[in-house]
Design an enzyme around this catalytic site. Structure first.
Site, PDB file in Angstrom:
ATOM      1  N   LEU A  47      -6.435  -5.179  -4.593  1.00 12.65           N
ATOM      2  CA  LEU A  47      -7.454  -4.306  -4.018  1.00 12.65           C
ATOM      3  C   LEU A  47      -7.027  -2.840  -4.090  1.00 12.65           C
ATOM      4  O   LEU A  47      -7.750  -1.969  -3.603  1.00 12.65           O
ATOM      5  CB  LEU A  47      -7.703  -4.678  -2.553  1.00 12.65           C
ATOM      6  CG  LEU A  47      -8.069  -6.139  -2.274  1.00 12.65           C
ATOM      7  CD1 LEU A  47      -8.091  -6.399  -0.767  1.00 12.65           C
ATOM      8  CD2 LEU A  47      -9.416  -6.490  -2.895  1.00 12.65           C
ATOM      9  N   SER A 100     -11.031   3.804  -3.907  1.00 16.48           N
ATOM     10  CA  SER A 100     -12.129   2.912  -3.552  1.00 16.48           C
ATOM     11  C   SER A 100     -13.509   3.536  -3.756  1.00 16.48           C
ATOM     12  O   SER A 100     -14.523   2.949  -3.372  1.00 16.48           O
ATOM     13  CB  SER A 100     -11.986   2.475  -2.092  1.00 16.48           C
ATOM     14  OG  SER A 100     -12.003   3.598  -1.227  1.00 16.48           O
ATOM     15  N   ASP A 127       0.859  -1.186   0.000  1.00 10.44           N
ATOM     16  CA  ASP A 127       0.000   0.000   0.000  1.00 10.44           C
ATOM     17  C   ASP A 127       0.893   1.233   0.000  1.00 10.44           C
ATOM     18  O   ASP A 127       2.064   1.161   0.388  1.00 10.44           O
ATOM     19  CB  ASP A 127      -0.922   0.020   1.226  1.00 10.44           C
ATOM     20  CG  ASP A 127      -2.224   0.771   0.954  1.00 10.44           C
ATOM     21  OD1 ASP A 127      -2.156   1.971   0.607  1.00 10.44           O
ATOM     22  OD2 ASP A 127      -3.294   0.161   1.076  1.00 10.44           O
ATOM     23  N   ARG A 130     -31.008  -1.621   1.302  1.00 11.39           N
ATOM     24  CA  ARG A 130     -30.496  -2.410   0.183  1.00 11.39           C
ATOM     25  C   ARG A 130     -29.379  -3.354   0.612  1.00 11.39           C
ATOM     26  O   ARG A 130     -29.110  -4.358  -0.060  1.00 11.39           O
ATOM     27  CB  ARG A 130     -30.007  -1.486  -0.935  1.00 11.39           C
ATOM     28  CG  ARG A 130     -28.834  -0.610  -0.548  1.00 11.39           C
ATOM     29  CD  ARG A 130     -28.567   0.460  -1.594  1.00 11.39           C
ATOM     30  NE  ARG A 130     -27.964  -0.061  -2.798  1.00 11.39           N
ATOM     31  CZ  ARG A 130     -26.656  -0.272  -2.956  1.00 11.39           C
ATOM     32  NH1 ARG A 130     -25.826  -0.039  -1.948  1.00 11.39           N
ATOM     33  NH2 ARG A 130     -26.179  -0.707  -4.089  1.00 11.39           N
ATOM     34  N   HIS A 156     -20.337  -1.536  -8.777  1.00 11.05           N
ATOM     35  CA  HIS A 156     -20.475  -0.315  -9.572  1.00 11.05           C
ATOM     36  C   HIS A 156     -20.135  -0.525 -11.047  1.00 11.05           C
ATOM     37  O   HIS A 156     -20.402   0.355 -11.866  1.00 11.05           O
ATOM     38  CB  HIS A 156     -19.630   0.809  -8.973  1.00 11.05           C
ATOM     39  CG  HIS A 156     -20.142   1.269  -7.647  1.00 11.05           C
ATOM     40  ND1 HIS A 156     -21.234   2.086  -7.501  1.00 11.05           N
ATOM     41  CD2 HIS A 156     -19.739   0.975  -6.379  1.00 11.05           C
ATOM     42  CE1 HIS A 156     -21.477   2.312  -6.220  1.00 11.05           C
ATOM     43  NE2 HIS A 156     -20.578   1.645  -5.513  1.00 11.05           N
ATOM     44  N   TYR A 183     -15.538   5.575 -11.531  1.00 11.72           N
ATOM     45  CA  TYR A 183     -15.027   4.463 -10.725  1.00 11.72           C
ATOM     46  C   TYR A 183     -15.513   3.136 -11.295  1.00 11.72           C
ATOM     47  O   TYR A 183     -14.742   2.176 -11.430  1.00 11.72           O
ATOM     48  CB  TYR A 183     -15.495   4.637  -9.280  1.00 11.72           C
ATOM     49  CG  TYR A 183     -15.223   3.463  -8.380  1.00 11.72           C
ATOM     50  CD1 TYR A 183     -13.939   3.206  -7.903  1.00 11.72           C
ATOM     51  CD2 TYR A 183     -16.251   2.602  -7.995  1.00 11.72           C
ATOM     52  CE1 TYR A 183     -13.690   2.124  -7.060  1.00 11.72           C
ATOM     53  CE2 TYR A 183     -16.009   1.525  -7.152  1.00 11.72           C
ATOM     54  CZ  TYR A 183     -14.728   1.283  -6.701  1.00 11.72           C
ATOM     55  OH  TYR A 183     -14.482   0.211  -5.885  1.00 11.72           O
ATOM     56  N   LYS A 216     -13.536  -0.198 -13.038  1.00 11.44           N
ATOM     57  CA  LYS A 216     -13.698  -1.608 -12.691  1.00 11.44           C
ATOM     58  C   LYS A 216     -14.029  -2.450 -13.917  1.00 11.44           C
ATOM     59  O   LYS A 216     -13.559  -3.594 -14.048  1.00 11.44           O
ATOM     60  CB  LYS A 216     -14.780  -1.770 -11.623  1.00 11.44           C
ATOM     61  CG  LYS A 216     -14.412  -1.156 -10.282  1.00 11.44           C
ATOM     62  CD  LYS A 216     -13.106  -1.731  -9.725  1.00 11.44           C
ATOM     63  CE  LYS A 216     -12.796  -1.218  -8.343  1.00 11.44           C
ATOM     64  NZ  LYS A 216     -11.513  -1.750  -7.806  1.00 11.44           N
TER      65      LYS A 216
END
Length: 262
Positions: free
Chosen positions: A68, A72, A31, A173, A110, A134, A138
């Site tokens: 990852l 984000s 990271d 949701r 997303h 974003y 992805k």
């Protein structure tokens, strides 16, 4: 076994670390933000996923790369391009160059955020329908995963991660989109032993009673989620939801502008 985890200082990385710890296993955590609370069996490398030389060094000797890293949530286009899209290319190229056999890519709900909730289970794998820059990042990450699987022989799992948390929060949701940390760890473990070549696109979601997503693609690679948001309903849990709403929910409203920072 050596597992490399990029973006390890983030939410998902932090939830996975204790659940992936095993005797004889090393977690190499990567990271740009520091990680100071290392446990036995953990190593930390401070590096950016956009640095190919650094990624080659951290990938050397790895049995599995869990990617990852990156922003984000929504960001201006240039930031998504430079970090999420370029970073996706870099980590896959580094895995290819260093002979990492398996890669788990952290995609997102997303990528299909504009699909309606009542239409989501119609197909085991939904076509891309991103809701943000974003989400576009992805979708591109999934496409790169497919390319490196077919062209370079990597075993790649693209996991469309849903709503992550140790609890379901206020519900709503989330009763349909929740993925427990334990189920995320089960997906990593399934990927670590996967011997089926190619690119596998799956939902990273728990086996929720009110779930919207087909679990067939995940089960086909040995991912069998065990948790259910229904077991976490409390007196203050919101149990209402419009089935005609899009998967992204409020993330497409005026409070979440395209290219904004939220």
């Amino acid at each position: 076994m050596l597992i490399v985890v990029t973006g390890a200082a983030g939410l998902v990385g932090g939830l996975l670390r204790p659940r992936l710890a095993r005797p004889g296993r090393t977690l190499r955590l990567v990271d740009v933000a520091p990680i100071d609370d290392l446990s036995d069996g953990e190593q930390f490398v401070q590096a950016s996923v956009t640095d190919l030389d650094a990624m080659e060094r951290v990938c050397t000797g790895a049995d599995l790369l869990v990617h990852l890293g990156g922003h984000s949530s929504e960001r201006p286009w240039q930031q998504i391009l430079e970090t999420n899209i370029q970073g996706g290319y870099v980590v896959l190229e580094a895995a290819h160059r260093t002979g990492v056999p398996r890669v788990l890519l952290g995609s997102s709900l997303h990528a299909t955020g504009y699909v309606r909730a009542d239409e989501a289970a119609a197909e085991p794998v939904l076509q891309p329908c991103p809701d943000t820059y974003y989400g576009v990042g992805k979708v591109t990450l999934e496409a790169l995963g497919s390319l490196y699987a077919d062209r370079c022989g990597l075993i790649v799992v693209s996991a469309r991660i849903c709503t992550v948390g140790e609890t379901i929060g206020t519900g709503g949701r989330t009763l349909s989109t929740w993925v427990s940390p334990g189920d995320l760890a089960r997906l990593v473990e399934a990927t670590a032993i996967l011997d089926k070549p190619g690119h596998h696109l799956v939902w990273a979601v728990s086996d929720n009673t009110r779930g919207w997503f087909s679990l067939a693609a995940g089960r086909a690679i040995g991912f069998h989620p065990e948790d259910d948001a229904e077991h976490h309903i409390g007196p203050g849990t919101d149990q209402t939801h419009d089935p005609h709403a899009v998967l992204a929910g409020a993330f497409v409203d005026d409070d979440h502008p395209l290219g904004g920072t939220w």
